[in-house]
Design a protein around this motif. Structure first.
Motif, PDB file in Angstrom:
ATOM      1  N   PRO A  36       0.793  -1.230   0.000  1.00 55.78           N
ATOM      2  CA  PRO A  36       0.000   0.000   0.000  1.00 55.78           C
ATOM      3  C   PRO A  36       0.829   1.285   0.000  1.00 55.78           C
ATOM      4  O   PRO A  36       0.327   2.351  -0.328  1.00 55.78           O
ATOM      5  CB  PRO A  36      -0.816  -0.082   1.299  1.00 55.78           C
ATOM      6  CG  PRO A  36      -0.710  -1.479   1.765  1.00 55.78           C
ATOM      7  CD  PRO A  36       0.542  -2.048   1.189  1.00 55.78           C
ATOM      8  N   ILE A  37       2.095   1.180   0.361  1.00 58.90           N
ATOM      9  CA  ILE A  37       2.977   2.349   0.432  1.00 58.90           C
ATOM     10  C   ILE A  37       3.524   2.695  -0.958  1.00 58.90           C
ATOM     11  O   ILE A  37       3.810   3.848  -1.262  1.00 58.90           O
ATOM     12  CB  ILE A  37       4.153   2.068   1.402  1.00 58.90           C
ATOM     13  CG1 ILE A  37       3.638   1.675   2.783  1.00 58.90           C
ATOM     14  CG2 ILE A  37       5.116   3.239   1.472  1.00 58.90           C
ATOM     15  CD1 ILE A  37       2.808   2.705   3.465  1.00 58.90           C
ATOM     16  N   LEU A  38       3.673   1.683  -1.806  1.00 60.30           N
ATOM     17  CA  LEU A  38       4.304   1.870  -3.110  1.00 60.30           C
ATOM     18  C   LEU A  38       3.398   2.620  -4.080  1.00 60.30           C
ATOM     19  O   LEU A  38       2.202   2.355  -4.170  1.00 60.30           O
ATOM     20  CB  LEU A  38       4.676   0.517  -3.710  1.00 60.30           C
ATOM     21  CG  LEU A  38       5.626  -0.352  -2.887  1.00 60.30           C
ATOM     22  CD1 LEU A  38       5.820  -1.698  -3.570  1.00 60.30           C
ATOM     23  CD2 LEU A  38       6.956   0.363  -2.663  1.00 60.30           C
ATOM     24  N   THR A  39       4.004   3.514  -4.845  1.00 62.63           N
ATOM     25  CA  THR A  39       3.296   4.177  -5.937  1.00 62.63           C
ATOM     26  C   THR A  39       3.243   3.242  -7.139  1.00 62.63           C
ATOM     27  O   THR A  39       2.207   3.103  -7.781  1.00 62.63           O
ATOM     28  CB  THR A  39       4.010   5.484  -6.331  1.00 62.63           C
ATOM     29  OG1 THR A  39       4.198   6.290  -5.175  1.00 62.63           O
ATOM     30  CG2 THR A  39       3.212   6.252  -7.369  1.00 62.63           C
ATOM     31  N   ARG A  40       4.391   2.615  -7.426  1.00 64.09           N
ATOM     32  CA  ARG A  40       4.495   1.645  -8.528  1.00 64.09           C
ATOM     33  C   ARG A  40       5.446   0.533  -8.106  1.00 64.09           C
ATOM     34  O   ARG A  40       6.432   0.784  -7.421  1.00 64.09           O
ATOM     35  CB  ARG A  40       5.036   2.311  -9.798  1.00 64.09           C
ATOM     36  CG  ARG A  40       4.061   3.260 -10.448  1.00 64.09           C
ATOM     37  CD  ARG A  40       4.614   3.813 -11.751  1.00 64.09           C
ATOM     38  NE  ARG A  40       5.902   4.471 -11.593  1.00 64.09           N
ATOM     39  CZ  ARG A  40       6.055   5.768 -11.296  1.00 64.09           C
ATOM     40  NH1 ARG A  40       4.997   6.519 -11.114  1.00 64.09           N
ATOM     41  NH2 ARG A  40       7.237   6.285 -11.179  1.00 64.09           N
ATOM     42  N   LEU A  62       9.893 -19.280  -2.949  1.00 66.42           N
ATOM     43  CA  LEU A  62       8.719 -19.044  -2.112  1.00 66.42           C
ATOM     44  C   LEU A  62       8.653 -17.630  -1.546  1.00 66.42           C
ATOM     45  O   LEU A  62       7.655 -17.257  -0.930  1.00 66.42           O
ATOM     46  CB  LEU A  62       8.675 -20.052  -0.961  1.00 66.42           C
ATOM     47  CG  LEU A  62       8.612 -21.518  -1.383  1.00 66.42           C
ATOM     48  CD1 LEU A  62       8.638 -22.411  -0.143  1.00 66.42           C
ATOM     49  CD2 LEU A  62       7.394 -21.789  -2.239  1.00 66.42           C
ATOM     50  N   SER A  63       9.694 -16.848  -1.766  1.00 70.94           N
ATOM     51  CA  SER A  63       9.675 -15.473  -1.277  1.00 70.94           C
ATOM     52  C   SER A  63       8.603 -14.674  -2.004  1.00 70.94           C
ATOM     53  O   SER A  63       8.477 -14.732  -3.224  1.00 70.94           O
ATOM     54  CB  SER A  63      11.042 -14.805  -1.485  1.00 70.94           C
ATOM     55  OG  SER A  63      10.950 -13.443  -1.120  1.00 70.94           O
ATOM     56  N   ARG A  64       7.845 -13.920  -1.240  1.00 67.63           N
ATOM     57  CA  ARG A  64       6.781 -13.095  -1.818  1.00 67.63           C
ATOM     58  C   ARG A  64       7.138 -11.620  -1.759  1.00 67.63           C
ATOM     59  O   ARG A  64       6.302 -10.744  -1.920  1.00 67.63           O
ATOM     60  CB  ARG A  64       5.466 -13.328  -1.057  1.00 67.63           C
ATOM     61  CG  ARG A  64       4.984 -14.765  -1.097  1.00 67.63           C
ATOM     62  CD  ARG A  64       3.721 -14.988  -0.259  1.00 67.63           C
ATOM     63  NE  ARG A  64       3.816 -14.420   1.088  1.00 67.63           N
ATOM     64  CZ  ARG A  64       3.203 -13.313   1.500  1.00 67.63           C
ATOM     65  NH1 ARG A  64       2.420 -12.636   0.713  1.00 67.63           N
ATOM     66  NH2 ARG A  64       3.354 -12.875   2.742  1.00 67.63           N
ATOM     67  N   GLY A  65       8.406 -11.313  -1.526  1.00 67.19           N
ATOM     68  CA  GLY A  65       8.841  -9.930  -1.389  1.00 67.19           C
ATOM     69  C   GLY A  65       8.481  -9.082  -2.600  1.00 67.19           C
ATOM     70  O   GLY A  65       8.397  -9.567  -3.724  1.00 67.19           O
ATOM     71  N   VAL A  66       8.253  -7.802  -2.348  1.00 67.55           N
ATOM     72  CA  VAL A  66       7.946  -6.850  -3.410  1.00 67.55           C
ATOM     73  C   VAL A  66       9.008  -5.760  -3.414  1.00 67.55           C
ATOM     74  O   VAL A  66       9.728  -5.558  -2.440  1.00 67.55           O
ATOM     75  CB  VAL A  66       6.539  -6.229  -3.250  1.00 67.55           C
ATOM     76  CG1 VAL A  66       5.460  -7.301  -3.360  1.00 67.55           C
ATOM     77  CG2 VAL A  66       6.409  -5.465  -1.947  1.00 67.55           C
ATOM     78  N   ALA A  67       9.082  -5.061  -4.515  1.00 63.40           N
ATOM     79  CA  ALA A  67       9.971  -3.907  -4.648  1.00 63.40           C
ATOM     80  C   ALA A  67       9.224  -2.853  -5.439  1.00 63.40           C
ATOM     81  O   ALA A  67       8.394  -3.169  -6.289  1.00 63.40           O
ATOM     82  CB  ALA A  67      11.257  -4.311  -5.363  1.00 63.40           C
ATOM     83  N   GLY A  68       9.503  -1.610  -5.131  1.00 63.57           N
ATOM     84  CA  GLY A  68       8.853  -0.548  -5.874  1.00 63.57           C
ATOM     85  C   GLY A  68       9.302   0.817  -5.407  1.00 63.57           C
ATOM     86  O   GLY A  68      10.192   0.945  -4.569  1.00 63.57           O
ATOM     87  N   ILE A  69       8.658   1.810  -5.979  1.00 64.62           N
ATOM     88  CA  ILE A  69       9.030   3.178  -5.668  1.00 64.62           C
ATOM     89  C   ILE A  69       7.867   3.921  -5.014  1.00 64.62           C
ATOM     90  O   ILE A  69       6.710   3.566  -5.175  1.00 64.62           O
ATOM     91  CB  ILE A  69       9.481   3.936  -6.922  1.00 64.62           C
ATOM     92  CG1 ILE A  69       8.362   3.985  -7.966  1.00 64.62           C
ATOM     93  CG2 ILE A  69      10.748   3.342  -7.494  1.00 64.62           C
ATOM     94  CD1 ILE A  69       8.541   5.078  -8.973  1.00 64.62           C
ATOM     95  N   VAL A  70       8.256   4.940  -4.291  1.00 66.02           N
ATOM     96  CA  VAL A  70       7.323   5.926  -3.762  1.00 66.02           C
ATOM     97  C   VAL A  70       7.681   7.212  -4.495  1.00 66.02           C
ATOM     98  O   VAL A  70       8.816   7.689  -4.413  1.00 66.02           O
ATOM     99  CB  VAL A  70       7.478   6.094  -2.234  1.00 66.02           C
ATOM    100  CG1 VAL A  70       6.545   7.172  -1.720  1.00 66.02           C
ATOM    101  CG2 VAL A  70       7.241   4.769  -1.529  1.00 66.02           C
ATOM    102  N   ASP A  71       6.747   7.753  -5.245  1.00 76.10           N
ATOM    103  CA  ASP A  71       7.008   8.964  -6.016  1.00 76.10           C
ATOM    104  C   ASP A  71       7.310  10.147  -5.116  1.00 76.10           C
ATOM    105  O   ASP A  71       6.800  10.229  -3.995  1.00 76.10           O
ATOM    106  CB  ASP A  71       5.798   9.314  -6.892  1.00 76.10           C
ATOM    107  CG  ASP A  71       5.735   8.519  -8.180  1.00 76.10           C
ATOM    108  OD1 ASP A  71       6.776   7.971  -8.608  1.00 76.10           O
ATOM    109  OD2 ASP A  71       4.649   8.450  -8.775  1.00 76.10           O
ATOM    110  N   PRO A  72       8.123  11.077  -5.624  1.00 76.94           N
ATOM    111  CA  PRO A  72       8.365  12.315  -4.865  1.00 76.94           C
ATOM    112  C   PRO A  72       7.039  13.006  -4.554  1.00 76.94           C
ATOM    113  O   PRO A  72       6.155  13.097  -5.403  1.00 76.94           O
ATOM    114  CB  PRO A  72       9.200  13.158  -5.828  1.00 76.94           C
ATOM    115  CG  PRO A  72       9.856  12.169  -6.741  1.00 76.94           C
ATOM    116  CD  PRO A  72       8.850  11.051  -6.886  1.00 76.94           C
ATOM    117  N   GLY A  73       6.919  13.456  -3.323  1.00 77.38           N
ATOM    118  CA  GLY A  73       5.724  14.174  -2.917  1.00 77.38           C
ATOM    119  C   GLY A  73       4.613  13.293  -2.380  1.00 77.38           C
ATOM    120  O   GLY A  73       3.699  13.784  -1.746  1.00 77.38           O
ATOM    121  N   ALA A  74       4.662  11.990  -2.656  1.00 75.48           N
ATOM    122  CA  ALA A  74       3.613  11.094  -2.158  1.00 75.48           C
ATOM    123  C   ALA A  74       3.768  10.962  -0.642  1.00 75.48           C
ATOM    124  O   ALA A  74       3.053  11.597   0.125  1.00 75.48           O
ATOM    125  CB  ALA A  74       3.686   9.739  -2.853  1.00 75.48           C
TER     126      ALA A  74
END
Length: 131
Positions: A36-40, A62-74
């Motif tokens: 929910p924190i990630l923008t994309r 089996l790892s369910r890890g995610v990676a992503g970005i939080v946009d500037p200003g979000a």
């Protein structure tokens, strides 16, 4: 998890790496707290981390890890990269070089300071991403 990530971003963190909580046990909820924190999302990072983990132990798949970005200003003034690593020391040792090899490129793009003629290389010497 979400509250801890929000706090790190509010403190100015631009790279947040979590360890653990990415498996299939009921207590493993790091991806659900991160998403929910990630923008994309950046699924290629998570896919490569799983592939690397599977070369050491089949359970790496089996790892369910995610990676992503939080946009500037979000939630972050300058934007941030968040990556979930599995909790095993071997997975962290294997995954950190990949994350660190990509982090500056991702953060530069968030700040629109990308150098397009630069290649980013992981420790194993093959090109992981190009600008």
């Amino acid at each position: 998890m979400s509250d801890a990530l929000r706090a790190a971003l509010a403190d100015g963190a631009r790279l947040v790496i979590t360890t653990g909580g990415t498996g299939v046990a009921p207590r493993d909820a790091t991806p659900e707290g991160t998403a929910p924190i990630l923008t994309r999302t950046l699924p290629g990072i998570s896919e490569e981390l799983r592939r690397l983990g599977a070369t050491e132990a089949l359970g790496g798949l089996l790892s369910r890890g995610v990676a992503g970005i939080v946009d500037p200003g979000a939630l972050s003034a300058e934007g941030a990269l968040i990556v979930n690593l599995p909790g095993s020391p071997a997975a962290v040792t294997t995954g950190m070089p990949l994350v660190l090899a990509l982090a500056q490129h991702v953060l530069d793009q968030l700040g629109e300071e990308t150098t397009h003629d630069r290649s980013i290389r992981a420790d194993h010497g093959r090109t992981v991403a190009t600008g």
